[in-house]
Design a protein around this motif. Structure first.
Motif, PDB file in Angstrom:
ATOM      1  N   MET A   1      -2.841  -3.670  -0.998  1.00  0.00           N
ATOM      2  CA  MET A   1      -2.466  -2.986   0.233  1.00  0.00           C
ATOM      3  C   MET A   1      -3.239  -1.674   0.350  1.00  0.00           C
ATOM      4  O   MET A   1      -3.440  -0.970  -0.633  1.00  0.00           O
ATOM      5  N   ASN A   2      -3.700  -1.347   1.540  1.00  0.00           N
ATOM      6  CA  ASN A   2      -4.389  -0.084   1.793  1.00  0.00           C
ATOM      7  C   ASN A   2      -3.393   0.907   2.390  1.00  0.00           C
ATOM      8  O   ASN A   2      -2.809   0.645   3.448  1.00  0.00           O
ATOM      9  N   ILE A   3      -3.192   2.015   1.702  1.00  0.00           N
ATOM     10  CA  ILE A   3      -2.152   2.973   2.073  1.00  0.00           C
ATOM     11  C   ILE A   3      -2.765   4.348   2.283  1.00  0.00           C
ATOM     12  O   ILE A   3      -3.562   4.825   1.468  1.00  0.00           O
ATOM     13  N   LEU A   4      -2.361   4.999   3.376  1.00  0.00           N
ATOM     14  CA  LEU A   4      -2.789   6.369   3.660  1.00  0.00           C
ATOM     15  C   LEU A   4      -1.621   7.327   3.455  1.00  0.00           C
ATOM     16  O   LEU A   4      -0.516   7.071   3.927  1.00  0.00           O
ATOM     17  N   ILE A   5      -1.874   8.428   2.743  1.00  0.00           N
ATOM     18  CA  ILE A   5      -0.889   9.505   2.606  1.00  0.00           C
ATOM     19  C   ILE A   5      -1.469  10.734   3.297  1.00  0.00           C
ATOM     20  O   ILE A   5      -2.533  11.225   2.920  1.00  0.00           O
ATOM     21  N   ASN A  29      -4.776   0.395  -2.874  1.00  0.00           N
ATOM     22  CA  ASN A  29      -5.836   1.351  -2.545  1.00  0.00           C
ATOM     23  C   ASN A  29      -5.206   2.512  -1.780  1.00  0.00           C
ATOM     24  O   ASN A  29      -4.655   2.320  -0.694  1.00  0.00           O
ATOM     25  N   ILE A  30      -5.274   3.711  -2.341  1.00  0.00           N
ATOM     26  CA  ILE A  30      -4.603   4.876  -1.758  1.00  0.00           C
ATOM     27  C   ILE A  30      -5.641   5.875  -1.258  1.00  0.00           C
ATOM     28  O   ILE A  30      -6.546   6.273  -1.988  1.00  0.00           O
ATOM     29  N   PHE A  31      -5.472   6.280  -0.010  1.00  0.00           N
ATOM     30  CA  PHE A  31      -6.340   7.281   0.603  1.00  0.00           C
ATOM     31  C   PHE A  31      -5.466   8.481   0.998  1.00  0.00           C
ATOM     32  O   PHE A  31      -4.371   8.305   1.526  1.00  0.00           O
ATOM     33  N   TYR A  82     -11.060   2.172   6.820  1.00  0.00           N
ATOM     34  CA  TYR A  82     -10.531   1.665   5.554  1.00  0.00           C
ATOM     35  C   TYR A  82      -9.431   0.613   5.730  1.00  0.00           C
ATOM     36  O   TYR A  82      -8.805   0.215   4.766  1.00  0.00           O
ATOM     37  N   ARG A  83      -9.234   0.195   6.980  1.00  0.00           N
ATOM     38  CA  ARG A  83      -8.269  -0.860   7.276  1.00  0.00           C
ATOM     39  C   ARG A  83      -6.899  -0.569   6.652  1.00  0.00           C
ATOM     40  O   ARG A  83      -6.345  -1.366   5.888  1.00  0.00           O
TER      41      ARG A  83
END
Length: 365
Positions: A1-5, A29-31, A82-83
């Motif tokens: 999972m692509n996760i944004l914080i 994947n953490i951004f 980054y989807r």
């Protein structure tokens, strides 16, 4: 999972850091995006968290509005590139971006509606999910808010997450057993701080003079006018502040977040600002658990009397440990809950109606 914080305050670094590291360990994947806030960036660097700076905050209402448009556009580009599947945070930006992209926004907000009307107006309606502490029940306008038994500060100061480092005393030049006090003074520049008053310079000086006969005084401040307190400034690494609070005799000041941190750590805290009585989480800590005390600036003399009363208590530390334990029995590890909620979303939103679906052991083991 692509996760944004998305981070908009130094306290958010602490709030989401455990989620960041554990989610990465579990293969996500953490951004991380952050406003250009020096204290927040220093913390991110200290913890080894990679980040993308999306710009400076505005200082006026108009400036904040213009900057918000830029934050939204910059973040939309990041989300598309980054989807991103899920955006996690406590910011307006995350909610706006989720409106025009495929990203879902999960917002953790611990402020009362009437304290932060701008955030309520421009963020709450657009958040895919809004989560808040149980203490805010009855003070939240959004009817589908998901409530949980914790404070934000528990995410990083729960006993399973934090162990105080006694070595901080040596690094701060304090002998074991010597009493000291930590004072925090805010500048009140956030969007929810308009018309909020803290301690005046004269009141700060009076407070310090009351404390000095009883131990060393350490000051951390945002205000440029507080240069007169330079000799009291805390000279430790910013990542060590919570250990320093843990061993303090008392925490005092006009900060909401650090007052709550002291309560969660079991250190008696006294705050003084015009928001006293309006913050549900702090009200609960004070009225239900007896961990802290709040006074408005015009009530300074009563605050000083309370300080003298606490200093005369020979069993202060022991009593506060019991109070802290009583509070923690009613709360859970918020970082573990965050990870579970995101990993199991959207099924996890049923926690709103059935709290038995979250089992702590499934995350911590």
């Amino acid at each position: 999972m692509n996760i944004l914080i998305d981070l908009g305050h130094p306290a958010h670094v602490h709030l989401y850091k455990n989620f960041y590291f554990e989610a990465k360990e579990r293969g996500h994947n953490i951004f991380v995006t952050v406003k250009e806030i020096p204290s927040a960036i220093r913390l991110l660097d200290a913890y080894g968290i990679k980040y993308i700076v999306i710009g400076k905050k505005g200082k006026t209402k108009i400036g904040k509005f213009i900057k918000q448009i830029w934050f939204d556009l910059r973040t939309i580009w990041i989300v598309i590139r980054y989807r991103i599947d899920i955006g996690l945070g406590s910011s307006i930006t995350t909610t706006h971006v989720s409106l025009v992209t495929a990203m879902k926004s999960i917002i953790f907000d611990d402020d009362d509606d009437d304290v932060q009307p701008l955030f309520v107006k421009f963020a709450h309606p657009f958040a895919t999910e809004l989560l808040s502490p149980d203490a805010l029940r009855g003070n939240r306008g959004r009817v589908d808010t998901i409530f949980y038994p914790a404070y934000h500060e528990i995410a990083y100061l729960h006993p399973s997450r934090f162990n105080p480092d006694p070595g901080i005393l040596d690094r701060a030049g304090i002998k074991k057993g010597d009493p000291y006090f930590i004072l925090r003074f805010n500048q009140f520049l956030a969007h929810h701080d308009y018309n909020v008053d803290g301690l005046t310079l004269q009141q700060k000086e009076k407070l310090i003079n009351v404390l000095l006969p009883h131990g060393r005084v350490f000051v951390t401040t945002e205000s440029e006018s507080d240069h007169v307190f330079d000799k009291y400034r805390i000279k430790i690494d910013s990542t060590e502040i919570h250990s320093f609070i843990y061993y303090a005799k008392l925490f005092l000041g006009d900060s909401q977040t650090m007052s709550s941190e002291a309560s969660v750590l079991g250190t008696p805290s006294i705050r003084c600002n015009s928001l006293v009585g309006r913050i549900s989480s702090l009200n609960e800590q004070e009225k239900k658990y007896g961990l802290c005390f709040g006074f408005k600036p015009e009530d300074l003399e009563n605050m000083l009397s309370k300080i003298i009363e606490l200093l005369a208590n020979q069993n202060l530390r022991e009593e506060w440990e019991v109070k802290r334990d009583n509070m923690l029995k009613d709360k859970f590890d918020l970082s573990g809950f965050m990870l579970w909620f995101v990993e199991n979303y959207p099924a996890s939103k049923e926690y709103r109606n059935d709290r038995t679906i979250f089992k702590q052991k499934e995350i911590t083991e």
